[in-house]
Design a protein around this motif. Structure first.
Motif: not given
Ligand code: NAD
Length: 506
Positions: A182, A236, A392
């Motif tokens: 997804k 996140s 963040e």
């Molecule tokens: P996000 O958490 O908003 O979304 C990530 C994914 O989760 C998306 O595909 C989104 O559609 C999905 N999602 C959202 N709500 C959901 C739910 N209730 N159930 C299931 N899936 C759901 O993150 P983002 O804004 O896309 O990315 C940025 C974040 O990712 C930052 O916090 C960053 O630090 C983190 N990140 C971490 C790493 C790592 O390796 N630790 C790497 C890259 C990014």
């Protein structure tokens, strides 16, 4: 550079292109132009994709191949993807605003190199390992098999859509699993194209399924689906917590790669030329939208003013502009909502007494009239208790915090809910190693930043995550141990069954 027309991309379920009436619009963050539309999957599409993955898994069409056969197909896929690298780069940068240098080197270059690393792991991974010969209660030889889990769910963020998806898809496929991906709402294009390339180069239908859709609908269904054995998530920390809850209903394995608030600890003996550029590189690469970014510069009080002055001088040389121009250093942020949020963090910090010493707003000029731009921003007079130092921000914002001595630096570095990555800048390796040992983070770089190596595990301490990706043990996260004991006792008389059957011969 290849340019793409506005195209429509269906989802991929069971090897078939599946379309929906409802669509998602993909926008280039650098100029707000529509670059593509995609099908928009919901929970019913996730159910269909999981069923396709399960059928493929049960049929043995992939799991039943030898690891060497899987490795060879995966390498063929990586080669074919490399032949189309410009197309993948364009799809990636068109959706997330990465510069062409960033997208070519880091986003797609790393993604394909790491996919090949996982293919090679399939060749060398010990899928069956001799277990102990036990003599109690009777003689037995055991063998430990590492078996695939079944159908794995992968949920990815927008910042490195192909790379972070392949960190999950790569080891999952190498181990023999089927996968349902997804992608993030902003960035489904590069992984849809990769899946198409994979099927054209030997990956059996149904083994890799890609369903673009909303997190709260399609994502949540994937995280809670009873036929998903493991969910691998990057995103996140807030959504990571949600995923853990959703996965708990059917006790799934989870890997969570979450947020960070990385400290860049400059010691008082640092090579300042290297430290200044390294701190800027650690924070502003890809507009600060990297989980392991060093967003808090911890600087000795005695060096603070000189260091800030040098940071500002160098930060002002960072060129923003057309993302497809090879001279551009830094691109936009992902969308208007995130742009407003970043500027709000800066505004609130100023209200709490912080000072913006460079940047702090949108750049001027025709190029920046459309798109979601923010200048490289450096904020001083920051206390580690402020929101801008704790949360963040996920944008091009570096905060500088003064410290008194090494103990104080370590204490500020560790005063965070996060623990993903940190850097230490020093000319004394043993001092650097000593500080690294005390920092609570999954990766610590001494005189470096963003050093991500396929052979080294990557992941977070504290609320930055659970489990690790990459590294030689990556397949452990996508397999489960089955211990098979073979009786060597020599017959009934050597068995301890009298514990139960002591009266059977009376
Ligand atoms: P996000 O958490 O908003 O979304 C990530 C994914 O989760 C998306 O595909 C989104 O559609 C999905 N999602 C959202 N709500 C959901 C739910 N209730 N159930 C299931 N899936 C759901 O993150 P983002 O804004 O896309 O990315 C940025 C974040 O990712 C930052 O916090 C960053 O630090 C983190 N990140 C971490 C790493 C790592 O390796 N630790 C790497 C890259 C990014």
């Amino acid at each position: 550079m290849t340019s793409i027309d506005v195209q429509h991309y269906p989802m991929l379920i069971g090897g078939e292109a599946v379309d929906t009436d409802d669509t998602m619009t993909i926008v280039d963050p650098s100029n707000e132009s529509v670059v593509a539309t995609t099908a928009k999957g919901d929970a019913t599409h996730i159910d269909a994709a999981v069923a396709a993955g399960k059928a493929a898994f049960r049929s043995g069409v992939w799991a039943g191949k030898t690891p060497q056969e899987r490795a060879s197909i995966m390498r063929a896929i990586a080669d074919a993807a490399n032949d189309r690298i410009e197309e993948l780069v364009e799809l990636e940068m068109a959706a997330n605003g990465a510069t062409v240098r960033q997208a070519t080197g880091f986003h797609v270059g790393y993604a394909l190199a790491h996919f090949t690393y996982f293919a090679d792991l399939a060749d060398t991974y010990a899928f069956a390992r001799p277990g102990p010969i036990s003599s109690f209660p009777t003689l037995a030889q055991s063998v430990v098999h590492r078996e695939p889990i079944g159908v794995v769910g992968a949920i990815a963020p927008w910042n490195f859509p192909l790379l972070l998806t392949l960190w999950k898809v790569g080891p999952a496929l190498a181990a023999g699993n089927s996968v349902v991906v997804k992608p993030d709402e902003h960035t489904p294009l590069s992984i849809l194209k990769f899946a198409e390339i994979a099927e054209a180069n030997g990956l059996p239908k149904g083994v890799l399924n890609v369903v673009p859709g909303d997190g709260r609908d399609a994502g949540a269904r994937l995280a809670s689906h009873p036929d998903i054995g493991k969910i691998a998530f990057t995103g996140s920390t807030a959504v990571g917590r949600e995923i853990m809850k959703l996965a708990s209903g059917t006790v799934k394995e989870v890997t969570l790669e979450l947020g960070g608030k990385g400290p860049s600890i400059v010691l008082d003996d640092a090579d300042l030329d290297m430290a200044v550029d390294g701190v800027l590189y650690g924070c502003f690469v890809y507009s600060g939208q990297v989980c392991e970014s060093g967003t808090r510069a911890l600087v000795p009080r005695s060096l603070h003013d000189e260091f800030v002055e040098r940071l500002v001088d160098r930060a002002r040389t960072i060129v923003m502009g057309e993302t497809r121009d090879w001279d551009t250093d830094m691109g936009p942020v992902i969308d208007g909502k995130q742009q407003a949020r970043i500027l709000q963090y800066v505004g609130e910090a100023v209200q709490s007494g912080a000072t913006v010493v460079t940047g702090g707003g949108k750049p001027q000029g025709d190029t920046f009239e459309r798109g979601f731009w923010i200048e490289p921003t450096i904020v001083t007079n920051v206390d580690n208790s402020m929101a801008i130092a704790r949360e963040e921000v996920f944008g091009p914002v570096l905060v500088v915090i003064a410290y008194d001595d090494d103990d104080d630096a370590v204490s500020i570095a560790n005063d965070s809910d996060y623990g993903l990555a940190a850097s230490v800048w020093t000319t004394d390796n043993s001092r650097g190693l000593g500080v690294a040992a005390r920092v609570e983070a999954g990766s610590v770089w001494i005189n470096d930043a963003h050093q991500i190596n396929a052979e080294a595990p990557f992941g977070g301490y504290k609320q930055s995550g659970v489990g690790r990706e990459l590294g030689p043990d990556a397949l452990d996260e996508y397999t489960q141990a089955k211990t098979v004991h073979l009786d060597l006792s020599g017959g009934r008389e050597n068995k301890p069954y009298d514990i139960l059957l002591s009266h059977a011969d009376d």
